[in-house]
Design an enzyme around this catalytic site. Sequence first.
Site, PDB file in Angstrom:
ATOM      1  N   LEU A 128       6.195  12.406   9.533  1.00 23.46           N
ATOM      2  CA  LEU A 128       6.349  10.993   9.192  1.00 23.46           C
ATOM      3  C   LEU A 128       7.831  10.659   9.139  1.00 23.46           C
ATOM      4  O   LEU A 128       8.570  11.223   8.321  1.00 23.46           O
ATOM      5  CB  LEU A 128       5.716  10.678   7.836  1.00 23.46           C
ATOM      6  N   GLY A 145      11.078  10.262   4.587  1.00 18.61           N
ATOM      7  CA  GLY A 145      10.651  11.164   5.657  1.00 18.61           C
ATOM      8  C   GLY A 145       9.984  12.437   5.162  1.00 18.61           C
ATOM      9  O   GLY A 145      10.449  13.054   4.214  1.00 18.61           O
ATOM     10  N   SER A 146       8.885  12.853   5.805  1.00 22.15           N
ATOM     11  CA  SER A 146       8.112  13.960   5.266  1.00 22.15           C
ATOM     12  C   SER A 146       7.103  14.474   6.287  1.00 22.15           C
ATOM     13  O   SER A 146       7.097  14.067   7.442  1.00 22.15           O
ATOM     14  CB  SER A 146       7.376  13.496   4.006  1.00 22.15           C
ATOM     15  N   THR A 147       6.219  15.376   5.821  1.00 28.10           N
ATOM     16  CA  THR A 147       5.177  15.952   6.662  1.00 28.10           C
ATOM     17  C   THR A 147       3.859  15.972   5.891  1.00 28.10           C
ATOM     18  O   THR A 147       3.853  16.207   4.685  1.00 28.10           O
ATOM     19  CB  THR A 147       5.541  17.398   7.068  1.00 28.10           C
TER      20      THR A 147
END
Length: 230
Positions: A100, A188-190
């Site tokens: 993301l 921002g990430s996963t």
Amino acid sequence: MRLAPAGIREWGGGGLIALIIAVMCWLLISTIWVNWIITGILTVLWFAVAWFFRDPSRRPSSSFGIGAMISPADGCISAVERVDHHEFVNGPAIIVRIFLSVLNVHVNRTPCAVEVIRTDYRRGRFLDARTDESAKVNECNLIFCRRDDSVLLGVRQVSGAIARRIVCPLEPGDRLARGVRLGMIKFGSTTELVVPDFDDAVVHVSVGDRVKGAVTLLAEVPWRGSGTEV
């Protein structure tokens, strides 16, 4: 535009601070055009923060089959892996990893109708979420789930270099329908979806595909035994 309640500290507090600064400028600075520029900059900054915390209404398609696993997040597929053992399913598993960016909606959703078994928040590092290493060592939250046919699965929220807070209000025993909000990761990430690697399990996405939470079909894990999804 609906804003995620989990971000009220950012979009609510940020809006209040911006308003106070703007009012102080108009009271203390006599040059009108300077005041308009400052007010404009503050407004743009607030809308940028609010845009990140947007929480659009999503309804999964009624055409999905009973074993459909829909995307738990918006973003880009960064990996599709098969492993011999994963703690989510107590056996072989398929991992679908979604990156993301700061431009994506960051609200996470359930891939199917589930009961929450438990959640497990684990401390870790804050590497760039675009790297493979980040998925292994970054701070994360594991959501252990079970379908009504006793199939185990899970969603893993992983922080990134910018993302420093994972939100998940779920409790053991919570029962959630498909596509329901289950939390969010700030910036921002996963997000990972982990399902059992049964012989009849099918993955419908590949690396590089763009997906939308509660909309895109990621995989299918056929229903075990009799009964229907709640």
